[in-house]
Design a protein around this motif. Structure first.
Motif, PDB file in Angstrom:
ATOM      1  N   PHE A 128       0.831  -1.206   0.000  1.00 21.40           N
ATOM      2  CA  PHE A 128       0.000   0.000   0.000  1.00 21.40           C
ATOM      3  C   PHE A 128       0.865   1.254   0.000  1.00 21.40           C
ATOM      4  CE2 PHE A 128      -2.232   3.433   2.146  1.00 21.40           C
ATOM      5  CZ  PHE A 128      -3.422   3.470   1.449  1.00 21.40           C
ATOM      6  N   VAL A 129       1.912   1.278   0.828  1.00 18.98           N
ATOM      7  CA  VAL A 129       2.773   2.460   0.900  1.00 18.98           C
ATOM      8  C   VAL A 129       3.504   2.675  -0.405  1.00 18.98           C
ATOM      9  CG1 VAL A 129       4.790   3.453   2.050  1.00 18.98           C
ATOM     10  CG2 VAL A 129       3.006   2.340   3.400  1.00 18.98           C
ATOM     11  N   VAL A 130       3.984   1.583  -1.021  1.00 17.59           N
ATOM     12  CA  VAL A 130       4.678   1.703  -2.307  1.00 17.59           C
ATOM     13  C   VAL A 130       3.734   2.240  -3.373  1.00 17.59           C
ATOM     14  CG1 VAL A 130       5.772   0.388  -4.171  1.00 17.59           C
ATOM     15  CG2 VAL A 130       6.387  -0.065  -1.794  1.00 17.59           C
ATOM     16  N   GLN A 131       2.505   1.759  -3.366  1.00 17.29           N
ATOM     17  CA  GLN A 131       1.513   2.233  -4.338  1.00 17.29           C
ATOM     18  C   GLN A 131       1.237   3.718  -4.159  1.00 17.29           C
ATOM     19  OE1 GLN A 131      -2.367   0.570  -3.861  1.00 17.29           O
ATOM     20  NE2 GLN A 131      -3.212   1.560  -5.652  1.00 17.29           N
ATOM     21  N   ARG A 132       1.058   4.164  -2.914  1.00 15.88           N
ATOM     22  CA  ARG A 132       0.796   5.569  -2.658  1.00 15.88           C
ATOM     23  C   ARG A 132       1.983   6.430  -3.077  1.00 15.88           C
ATOM     24  NH1 ARG A 132      -3.999   6.827  -2.826  1.00 15.88           N
ATOM     25  NH2 ARG A 132      -3.483   8.788  -1.805  1.00 15.88           N
ATOM     26  N   LYS A 133       3.190   5.912  -2.871  1.00 13.73           N
ATOM     27  CA  LYS A 133       4.378   6.669  -3.261  1.00 13.73           C
ATOM     28  C   LYS A 133       4.434   6.847  -4.765  1.00 13.73           C
ATOM     29  CE  LYS A 133       9.420   6.656  -3.110  1.00 13.73           C
ATOM     30  NZ  LYS A 133      10.641   5.912  -2.696  1.00 13.73           N
ATOM     31  N   SER A 134       4.124   5.781  -5.513  1.00 10.76           N
ATOM     32  CA  SER A 134       4.164   5.873  -6.975  1.00 10.76           C
ATOM     33  C   SER A 134       3.106   6.822  -7.495  1.00 10.76           C
ATOM     34  CB  SER A 134       3.973   4.482  -7.594  1.00 10.76           C
ATOM     35  OG  SER A 134       2.688   3.967  -7.299  1.00 10.76           O
ATOM     36  N   GLU A 135       1.958   6.880  -6.823  1.00  8.59           N
ATOM     37  CA  GLU A 135       0.894   7.790  -7.242  1.00  8.59           C
ATOM     38  C   GLU A 135       1.280   9.246  -7.009  1.00  8.59           C
ATOM     39  OE1 GLU A 135      -2.556   6.588  -5.139  1.00  8.59           O
ATOM     40  OE2 GLU A 135      -2.915   4.807  -6.370  1.00  8.59           O
ATOM     41  N   THR A 136       1.925   9.520  -5.865  1.00 11.55           N
ATOM     42  CA  THR A 136       2.261  10.898  -5.531  1.00 11.55           C
ATOM     43  C   THR A 136       3.484  11.396  -6.282  1.00 11.55           C
ATOM     44  OG1 THR A 136       3.515  10.093  -3.614  1.00 11.55           O
ATOM     45  CG2 THR A 136       1.242  10.765  -3.241  1.00 11.55           C
ATOM     46  N   THR A 137       4.336  10.466  -6.773  1.00 15.95           N
ATOM     47  CA  THR A 137       5.533  10.888  -7.495  1.00 15.95           C
ATOM     48  C   THR A 137       5.335  10.878  -9.001  1.00 15.95           C
ATOM     49  OG1 THR A 137       6.374   8.603  -7.432  1.00 15.95           O
ATOM     50  CG2 THR A 137       7.095  10.103  -5.691  1.00 15.95           C
ATOM     51  N   ALA A 138       4.135  10.522  -9.460  1.00 18.30           N
ATOM     52  CA  ALA A 138       3.875  10.536 -10.897  1.00 18.30           C
ATOM     53  C   ALA A 138       3.980  11.966 -11.426  1.00 18.30           C
ATOM     54  CB  ALA A 138       2.475   9.986 -11.180  1.00 18.30           C
ATOM     55  N   ALA A 139       4.400  12.091 -12.669  1.00 20.18           N
ATOM     56  CA  ALA A 139       4.580  13.412 -13.262  1.00 20.18           C
ATOM     57  C   ALA A 139       3.250  14.159 -13.283  1.00 20.18           C
ATOM     58  CB  ALA A 139       5.121  13.275 -14.678  1.00 20.18           C
ATOM     59  N   PRO A 140       3.216  15.372 -12.731  1.00 24.67           N
ATOM     60  CA  PRO A 140       1.963  16.138 -12.725  1.00 24.67           C
ATOM     61  C   PRO A 140       1.580  16.567 -14.125  1.00 24.67           C
ATOM     62  CG  PRO A 140       3.788  17.505 -11.974  1.00 24.67           C
ATOM     63  CD  PRO A 140       4.329  16.113 -12.122  1.00 24.67           C
ATOM     64  N   GLU A 141       0.287  16.733 -14.315  1.00 25.63           N
ATOM     65  CA  GLU A 141      -0.194  17.158 -15.621  1.00 25.63           C
ATOM     66  C   GLU A 141       0.241  18.589 -15.891  1.00 25.63           C
ATOM     67  OE1 GLU A 141      -4.438  17.347 -18.062  1.00 25.63           O
ATOM     68  OE2 GLU A 141      -4.388  17.012 -15.900  1.00 25.63           O
ATOM     69  N   ASP A 142       0.652  18.858 -17.128  1.00 25.91           N
ATOM     70  CA  ASP A 142       1.074  20.192 -17.537  1.00 25.91           C
ATOM     71  C   ASP A 142      -0.090  21.168 -17.335  1.00 25.91           C
ATOM     72  OD1 ASP A 142       2.001  22.479 -18.701  1.00 25.91           O
ATOM     73  OD2 ASP A 142       2.362  21.607 -20.689  1.00 25.91           O
ATOM     74  N   PRO A 143       0.106  22.225 -16.505  1.00 22.80           N
ATOM     75  CA  PRO A 143      -0.999  23.162 -16.259  1.00 22.80           C
ATOM     76  C   PRO A 143      -1.460  23.891 -17.508  1.00 22.80           C
ATOM     77  CG  PRO A 143       1.063  24.021 -15.385  1.00 22.80           C
ATOM     78  CD  PRO A 143       1.316  22.597 -15.775  1.00 22.80           C
ATOM     79  N   ARG A 144      -0.640  23.889 -18.576  1.00 26.76           N
ATOM     80  CA  ARG A 144      -1.034  24.549 -19.807  1.00 26.76           C
ATOM     81  C   ARG A 144      -1.609  23.580 -20.836  1.00 26.76           C
ATOM     82  NH1 ARG A 144      -2.668  29.112 -19.739  1.00 26.76           N
ATOM     83  NH2 ARG A 144      -2.284  29.297 -21.978  1.00 26.76           N
ATOM     84  N   SER A 145      -1.776  22.319 -20.449  1.00 27.03           N
ATOM     85  CA  SER A 145      -2.369  21.365 -21.376  1.00 27.03           C
ATOM     86  C   SER A 145      -3.820  21.749 -21.640  1.00 27.03           C
ATOM     87  CB  SER A 145      -2.295  19.950 -20.811  1.00 27.03           C
ATOM     88  OG  SER A 145      -3.182  19.809 -19.722  1.00 27.03           O
TER      89      SER A 145
END
Length: 211
Positions: A128-145
């Motif tokens: 569970f902790v590894v999954q949450r870490k991968s979700e929070t470290t995923a590249a954020p969506e470009d705000p100008r997309s």
């Protein structure tokens, strides 16, 4: 409540809860199969104290959950919430496996249950902790997309549900970004007083019309 106080409270409650869970679980694993009360019981009677330690286990679980709830970030990000989670699952999982492996006097049915419990608890806690870490470290969506800009216009009340749906249906097509440019400029000009309400509505209508 101050952040530091919340973190300290989270750890204290989590550790106290995990300790109480282990005390109750340790006792119950030593009893093996038993039953108390009723006229048709075929297993051996539970020793005195079984109900008490069952309540200790339940109360410890509630304390452990309170430790997670008291943390600032809960289980969403690294912090005391995830630490308490790991202590509860991984710590107790390792403890029951070691108990089953090293305590010769442990009832056979409890030994099997302990190995199963540890085999489930440890991967659940870490996974569970590894999954949450991968979700929070995923590249954020470009705000100008285009999709991000479109959602922002909707969230700011510029677009109603129908207008948002129309633009979303063509967001990947050529010229979609130009439509968003027109909308964003219209919003800025209207806010600064450069556009009257009718002019603003005309620009908005021209940008959102997809027929």
């Amino acid at each position: 409540m101050k952040p530091v106080v919340r973190d300290v409270l989270s750890v204290v409650l989590g550790l106290a809860g995990a300790a109480a869970m282990w005390v109750g679980m340790n006792w119950l694993l030593n009893t093996g199969n038993c039953a108390s009360g009723g006229p048709y019981i075929s297993t051996r009677s539970c020793p005195p104290g079984t109900i008490t330690f069952s309540l200790v286990l339940g109360g410890g679980t509630l304390l452990w959950l309170a430790g997670i709830a008291a943390s600032r970030k809960g289980l969403n990000a690294r912090g005391t919430g995830q630490l308490v989670w790991l202590i509860g699952f991984v710590g107790l999982g390792l403890a029951v496996i070691l108990k089953a492996a090293l305590q010769d006097s442990m009832p056979s049915e409890s030994r099997l249950g302990a190995f199963i419990m540890g085999g489930v608890f440890i991967p659940v806690g870490i996974g569970f902790v590894v999954q949450r870490k991968s979700e929070t470290t995923a590249a954020p969506e470009d705000p100008r997309s285009p999709r991000k800009r479109l959602r922002r216009l909707r969230d700011n009340g510029v677009l109603d549900a129908e207008e948002f749906a129309r633009l979303r249906s063509v967001i990947g097509e050529e010229g979609a970004a130009d439509r968003l440019d027109v909308l964003e400029r219209a919003v800025a000009d209207y806010a600064s007083g450069l556009l009257s309400t009718p002019e603003y509505e005309d620009r908005k209508r021209s940008a959102t019309f997809t027929g």
